[in-house]
Design a protein around this motif. Sequence first.
Motif: not given
Lengths: 364, 521
Positions: A8, A10-15, A345
């Motif tokens: 993906r 962008q990586h989501s820090r929240k996720m 990811n």
Amino acid sequence: MLVKLEPRGQHSRKMAYLSPVLAGVLTLITSGIFFFLQGLDPIHALKTMLYTPISDTYGLAEWCVKAAPILLCAIGLAVVFKAQVWNIGAEGQLLIGGLLASSVAVNVIEAEGIWVLPAILLAGVIGGALWALLAAWLKTHFNANEILTTIMLNYIALNLLVFSVHGPLKDPNGFNFPESAMFGDASLMPVLIEDTRVHAGILFALFAVAAIWVLLSRSFMGFQIKVLGLDHSAARLAGFKSKRLVWVTMLISGGLAGLAGAGEVTGPLGQLVPQISPGYGYAAIIVAFLGRLHPVGILLASLLMALIYMGGEMAQIELNMPVAITGLFQGLLLFYLLACDVLINFRVTLPWLSSQKTTAEQVN
Amino acid sequence: MTTSLAGDMPNQPPRLVMKSITKQYPGCLANDAVDLEIAGGEIHALLGENGAGKSTLMKIIYGVVKPDSGEVYWEGERVQIKDPAHARRLGVGMVFQHFSLFETLTITENIALALGDEAGDLKALADKIRTVSERYGMALNPDRHVHSLSVGERQRVEIVRCLVQDIKLLILDEPTSVLTPQEVDTLFITLRRLAEEGCSILFISHKLNEVKALCHHATILRGGRLSGDCIPAQESPASMARMMVGDETPITMDYEKVLGSDVFLQVRGLTRISEDPFGVDLKGIDLDVHAGEIVGIAGVAGNGQEELLAALSGEDTVENHDAIHFPCGPVGHLCPEKRRRKGLAFVPEERLGRGAVPDMSLKENALLTGFLTGLVSKRGMIDHQGTESFAQKIINQFKVKTPGSETHAKSLSGGNLQKFIIGREIMQKPQLLIAAHPTWGVDIGAATAIHQALIELRNQGAAILVVSEDIDELFLISDRLCAICDGELSPLKPTPETSLEEVGQWMTGVFDTATHANSTS
């Protein structure tokens, strides 16, 4: 290829932080279904496993007793794992720590004074650290893969322990049971709450959490450890000494695991027995990742893991389930955590589906 | 040099026409309604900076990437190029910037592998390779193994691979970036002959002098859009550069050449056997870099640059401590950190994954080599505020385009990250700066900013060593120049006293240029 994983954008820090929670929920659902298939009421079963054990003061105290060794091992693993050094040997380091602590303790049964317990605990720390340094030495001098060496050292440690309780450390007045003599009073961890087994070990563990948090987020040593783990060439460019960092991280992780072992023999057990750990060192690996290698996360995850151990015992008593239920929970949790991380990811695509579509378009 | 439009054939449809090609990648519009037309026998330049969309357009022609919308006509017929095999069947050949050859196989075997079923009998193929390569002035022995070939020869293999097939359009991606000036001339002779025979050539480059010398027509891209269309012979490099970068960006200027003062870096008889079996051994390197000058080292990639840089930075140590000398004494045995304490700063070739940690913030990356500037307390604790303001200073002073210092290094563009890394090193006020390929893959605006920063540092009295494959860059900024070939260093001459030809000869290992004395200036 049947299934393809695409990263993906962008990586989501929240996720990334949500993933362990998601894994926990999925584990609950799956085990609920499992209980249902076994003919049990899932709600009741889950309540028996995850609530009943800690529904009274004694239960809460036992929770701390179980969490302490897991937390000590896991917080140490956070340090090595940050450096991408894969120490799978916390279990062996814990056992050697317990063994060395016991061999000091059985020689000072009659001794009095406040130096006795610190000396025993120190012996445990040294034992665990030495056991880890063995793997560090093999890695830095022979480039031996630490995953393999630490796993193998786990079995050597277990056999050393079994040999010791059947031989040199066996209680001479113990009717030939494979146990050491009971330790002297000065050798035991002080109990924190009367009529329970909760001992100072949990305080050591909490102190270790704070210390490791400072190390990783505030100190330059921690920064070097993180750089080494993320980017070997950058560490080399900056002149960080990678071999020394491997030694230091293994020393910390092994020492803390050794302390966990010493805490077990001087705490709830009071003597050396063959089964000082129901796999705390292995569970700590799951805990370290479940806690995202973050001290606070690891604190919460080790409480959950301790609860699963207690729940497994409770399920055995109340629900007539086999003790393997603990392993099942641990396995599910790790499986779902890894799966969630992959899906956060990566995006799953089915190449055969889209290529079919394009050929169809071309035919038209 | 003359440019004659050989393929001006009015009765025939153009070889390739692309109409309003659009390709969207996540977060990036790579091609925005781009048009391109190439006639038969035409040498067509595709110009643009990195990220302008050249690669995407070229991959669309070669069938590697499918456009979201737009039309492609091949010799007048509308086509949808499905994959590279389809493109090859149409007569499109492509020479990539990075070669895909098997080192342990012969030239014939490599070409046979690339052709697949069409290769046929290996003997016949070898003969064909020999005829084709002789016909176009690219002598090749088909039985040689690829590992024994120079970079220039490898490129010939890639070109010949395209030519043994029936080819109508040859795409070359930055073909001259790996060649010496002499090899570039030979390549151009080959390309002109090909064009005279009716083959179209798409020449992708950002070197404007070459485009002006070679190409009949140029299409210029900027930010995924068509920004210009011209006949290079009628333009100046500066006017084409303007079309490439737009009006806002300042572009190249001349820098004054100076002489340094005291020697800072002294290298004497530096010899080092490479640990990598395919690495290059350094053979008796002598080099002086004075305070207040920029020394440039030219050379084709893989001639010992990496090994020399690692030995100078301290990532590799040398047994003979005296081989590398700073004013404070021998440093050959010291680790990078200790050399930094003695005044060294270093900008490596790889930005992500050596110069900066991709998954760390700019702030943390500032600390990576900046830790010696008082950002760590005596008790080993990080001064977070100090680090933050250090990072902010780099960002402000070197105009790094980023949302903030918490941004991860990997999300910056190449040029921006390079400005950050160079800024980080320069802000530490080094006495010696060693920079590898400082503007490689960087857009013109950022490159100019980096050059200016280097010149400024030089004027403040620092010794600077620049290793680059870009000869034009070295002539622009270096005060003295030399070249490296197969682990040996050529003589070091002041830039005004040498010439492109001489440096080109040095790059091929001919160091004794005095006997070839033909003072071309």
